[in-house]
Design a protein around this motif. Structure first.
Motif, PDB file in Angstrom:
ATOM      1  N   LEU A 177      71.666 115.560  42.688  1.00 38.64           N
ATOM      2  CA  LEU A 177      71.315 116.408  41.546  1.00 38.64           C
ATOM      3  C   LEU A 177      72.545 117.140  41.023  1.00 38.64           C
ATOM      4  O   LEU A 177      72.823 118.288  41.370  1.00 38.64           O
ATOM      5  CB  LEU A 177      70.237 117.422  41.972  1.00 38.64           C
ATOM      6  CG  LEU A 177      68.916 116.816  42.461  1.00 38.64           C
ATOM      7  CD1 LEU A 177      67.966 117.916  42.921  1.00 38.64           C
ATOM      8  CD2 LEU A 177      68.280 115.980  41.358  1.00 38.64           C
ATOM      9  N   SER A 178      73.300 116.450  40.207  1.00 38.83           N
ATOM     10  CA  SER A 178      74.467 117.057  39.568  1.00 38.83           C
ATOM     11  C   SER A 178      74.764 116.301  38.285  1.00 38.83           C
ATOM     12  O   SER A 178      74.548 115.094  38.201  1.00 38.83           O
ATOM     13  CB  SER A 178      75.686 117.014  40.495  1.00 38.83           C
ATOM     14  OG  SER A 178      76.819 117.545  39.848  1.00 38.83           O
ATOM     15  N   VAL A 179      75.241 117.017  37.296  1.00 42.10           N
ATOM     16  CA  VAL A 179      75.526 116.388  36.005  1.00 42.10           C
ATOM     17  C   VAL A 179      76.896 115.716  36.017  1.00 42.10           C
ATOM     18  O   VAL A 179      77.062 114.588  35.542  1.00 42.10           O
ATOM     19  CB  VAL A 179      75.458 117.430  34.867  1.00 42.10           C
ATOM     20  CG1 VAL A 179      75.857 116.793  33.541  1.00 42.10           C
ATOM     21  CG2 VAL A 179      74.058 118.038  34.777  1.00 42.10           C
ATOM     22  N   LYS A 180      77.896 116.386  36.600  1.00 46.35           N
ATOM     23  CA  LYS A 180      79.261 115.892  36.545  1.00 46.35           C
ATOM     24  C   LYS A 180      79.501 114.774  37.568  1.00 46.35           C
ATOM     25  O   LYS A 180      79.137 114.890  38.739  1.00 46.35           O
ATOM     26  CB  LYS A 180      80.245 117.031  36.816  1.00 46.35           C
ATOM     27  CG  LYS A 180      80.270 118.091  35.721  1.00 46.35           C
ATOM     28  CD  LYS A 180      81.321 119.141  36.022  1.00 46.35           C
ATOM     29  CE  LYS A 180      81.401 120.181  34.921  1.00 46.35           C
ATOM     30  NZ  LYS A 180      82.410 121.228  35.216  1.00 46.35           N
ATOM     31  N   LYS A 181      80.117 113.700  37.095  1.00 45.07           N
ATOM     32  CA  LYS A 181      80.428 112.557  37.961  1.00 45.07           C
ATOM     33  C   LYS A 181      81.380 112.971  39.086  1.00 45.07           C
ATOM     34  O   LYS A 181      81.191 112.574  40.241  1.00 45.07           O
ATOM     35  CB  LYS A 181      81.050 111.451  37.116  1.00 45.07           C
ATOM     36  CG  LYS A 181      81.489 110.207  37.893  1.00 45.07           C
ATOM     37  CD  LYS A 181      81.979 109.147  36.933  1.00 45.07           C
ATOM     38  CE  LYS A 181      82.473 107.907  37.682  1.00 45.07           C
ATOM     39  NZ  LYS A 181      83.736 108.160  38.410  1.00 45.07           N
ATOM     40  N   ALA A 182      82.394 113.773  38.756  1.00 44.98           N
ATOM     41  CA  ALA A 182      83.365 114.200  39.766  1.00 44.98           C
ATOM     42  C   ALA A 182      82.703 115.030  40.860  1.00 44.98           C
ATOM     43  O   ALA A 182      83.057 114.926  42.039  1.00 44.98           O
ATOM     44  CB  ALA A 182      84.488 115.008  39.106  1.00 44.98           C
ATOM     45  N   LEU A 187      80.810 115.500  46.429  1.00 46.90           N
ATOM     46  CA  LEU A 187      79.698 115.775  47.332  1.00 46.90           C
ATOM     47  C   LEU A 187      79.484 114.595  48.272  1.00 46.90           C
ATOM     48  O   LEU A 187      79.255 114.782  49.479  1.00 46.90           O
ATOM     49  CB  LEU A 187      78.428 116.058  46.530  1.00 46.90           C
ATOM     50  CG  LEU A 187      77.177 116.418  47.338  1.00 46.90           C
ATOM     51  CD1 LEU A 187      77.428 117.643  48.216  1.00 46.90           C
ATOM     52  CD2 LEU A 187      76.001 116.673  46.399  1.00 46.90           C
ATOM     53  N   TYR A 188      79.570 113.380  47.743  1.00 45.92           N
ATOM     54  CA  TYR A 188      79.438 112.195  48.589  1.00 45.92           C
ATOM     55  C   TYR A 188      80.513 112.183  49.675  1.00 45.92           C
ATOM     56  O   TYR A 188      80.222 111.914  50.849  1.00 45.92           O
ATOM     57  CB  TYR A 188      79.540 110.915  47.757  1.00 45.92           C
ATOM     58  CG  TYR A 188      79.753 109.695  48.619  1.00 45.92           C
ATOM     59  CD1 TYR A 188      78.700 109.136  49.337  1.00 45.92           C
ATOM     60  CD2 TYR A 188      81.029 109.141  48.753  1.00 45.92           C
ATOM     61  CE1 TYR A 188      78.910 108.048  50.162  1.00 45.92           C
ATOM     62  CE2 TYR A 188      81.235 108.048  49.583  1.00 45.92           C
ATOM     63  CZ  TYR A 188      80.166 107.510  50.273  1.00 45.92           C
ATOM     64  OH  TYR A 188      80.390 106.436  51.106  1.00 45.92           O
ATOM     65  N   ARG A 189      81.756 112.469  49.317  1.00 44.30           N
ATOM     66  CA  ARG A 189      82.838 112.436  50.295  1.00 44.30           C
ATOM     67  C   ARG A 189      82.608 113.469  51.397  1.00 44.30           C
ATOM     68  O   ARG A 189      82.870 113.207  52.575  1.00 44.30           O
ATOM     69  CB  ARG A 189      84.184 112.649  49.605  1.00 44.30           C
ATOM     70  CG  ARG A 189      84.712 111.411  48.888  1.00 44.30           C
ATOM     71  CD  ARG A 189      86.117 111.615  48.372  1.00 44.30           C
ATOM     72  NE  ARG A 189      86.124 112.387  47.151  1.00 44.30           N
ATOM     73  CZ  ARG A 189      86.107 111.857  45.937  1.00 44.30           C
ATOM     74  NH1 ARG A 189      86.064 110.553  45.782  1.00 44.30           N
ATOM     75  NH2 ARG A 189      86.131 112.624  44.859  1.00 44.30           N
ATOM     76  N   ARG A 190      82.100 114.641  51.018  1.00 44.59           N
ATOM     77  CA  ARG A 190      81.860 115.680  52.027  1.00 44.59           C
ATOM     78  C   ARG A 190      80.728 115.291  52.973  1.00 44.59           C
ATOM     79  O   ARG A 190      80.831 115.464  54.193  1.00 44.59           O
ATOM     80  CB  ARG A 190      81.530 117.014  51.340  1.00 44.59           C
ATOM     81  CG  ARG A 190      82.690 117.608  50.562  1.00 44.59           C
ATOM     82  CD  ARG A 190      82.393 119.028  50.151  1.00 44.59           C
ATOM     83  NE  ARG A 190      83.417 119.570  49.272  1.00 44.59           N
ATOM     84  CZ  ARG A 190      83.529 120.863  48.982  1.00 44.59           C
ATOM     85  NH1 ARG A 190      82.666 121.733  49.473  1.00 44.59           N
ATOM     86  NH2 ARG A 190      84.477 121.282  48.175  1.00 44.59           N
TER      87      ARG A 190
END
Length: 281
Positions: A177-182, A187-190
């Protein structure tokens, strides 16, 4: 002395570089996407400000848009492999994966730029890792024996695996649930960092506090994001790792009590119940 050897020199689909380096410090934007592997020792990278320590268990994927810093400082040569698949090849493979047959026939030479998410991965974690584990040692061995190397087929196969993994990763990110791709990618990396911590330490006592320290997220944010990406809670993922290892040990005639001690389970009785419950699912 640092040594670099491009054993695929002249191939239009990419470059395959072997390295023997004791000391190196370099900062630059990556000229093309790359896959970085270590054959002995450790290599330290910073990609767009994020640190990665590369060892024998993991490989690193970097996009051509990333700023990369590398640091090697060792007493012995650090042996590595850096593979640079052609970005046009990656874009072409991506197009075949996401376009209709009609589009491929009508516009065969029109490719959209695909952006790769930089991160390090275990070799058994995805198609790219399994491909590298199977073919890179074979290529190095063939090179030592002065055999003809089929790099056209290698780069095509690698590109297919990389794109399939990236598309699978993008599918995971859609659940975030986030708008920004970055923001989604970071978040995925964390979250993946905490997952990697479980993979390395599942025989030890691991708490949610330990995991959120690895992910640098709040408990709620981490737990929700982990389940959104991997369709399982952190607790259930850790339990699966332990039970899978337990079954392997039991097949080697270890007792339940011995196995419970080795994998960090409370006792043999609860371990037996957990395995029986898993087998019923």
């Amino acid at each position: 002395m640092n040594r670099l050897e491009n054993i695929s020199d002249g191939n239009s689909r990419g470059n395959f570089i072997l390295s023997n380096i004791k000391r190196l410090e370099r900062k630059a934007y990556s000229a093309s996407p790359s896959v970085k592997m270590v054959l002995s020792g450790n290599e330290n990278y910073k990609v767009d400000g994020r640190h990665y320590s590369l060892d024998l268990k993991r490989f690193l994927i970097v996009d051509n848009s990333n700023r990369v810093e590398i640091n090697i400082d060792a007493d012995r040569d650090v042996k590595g492999v850096c593979i640079f698949p052609n970005k046009d090849l990656l874009n072409e493979v991506a197009k075949t994966r996401i376009s209709s047959n009609e589009s491929l026939l009508d516009n065969p030479f029109e490719n959209n730029e695909i952006c790769l998410v930089h991160n390090q991965f275990r070799y058994n974690e995805n198609r790219t890792g399994r491909f590298l584990k199977q073919y890179v040692p074979a290529i190095i061995q063939s090179k030592k024996q002065s055999e003809v190397l089929d790099f056209d087929d290698f780069f095509a196969g690698l590109a297919e695996c990389m794109i399939d993994d990236q598309l699978a990763l993008q599918s995971k990110l859609k659940n975030v649930l986030s708008v920004k791709k970055a923001t989604k990618e970071e978040l995925y990396r964390r979250v993946a960092n905490a997952k990697d911590y479980m993979d390395d330490n599942y025989t030890q006592k691991i708490s949610l506090d330990d995991l959120v320290q690895e992910a640098f997220l709040s408990k709620y944010h981490f737990s929700r994001s982990f389940k959104a990406m991997f369709h399982i809670s952190p607790y259930q993922y850790l339990l699966q790792l332990r039970l899978k290892h337990a079954r392997n040990l039991l097949s080697l005639d270890y007792s339940y009590n011995e196995v419970s001690t080795l994998i960090g389970f409370s006792d043999g009785k609860n371990l037996r119940k957990a395995i029986q419950k898993m087998e019923l699912k």
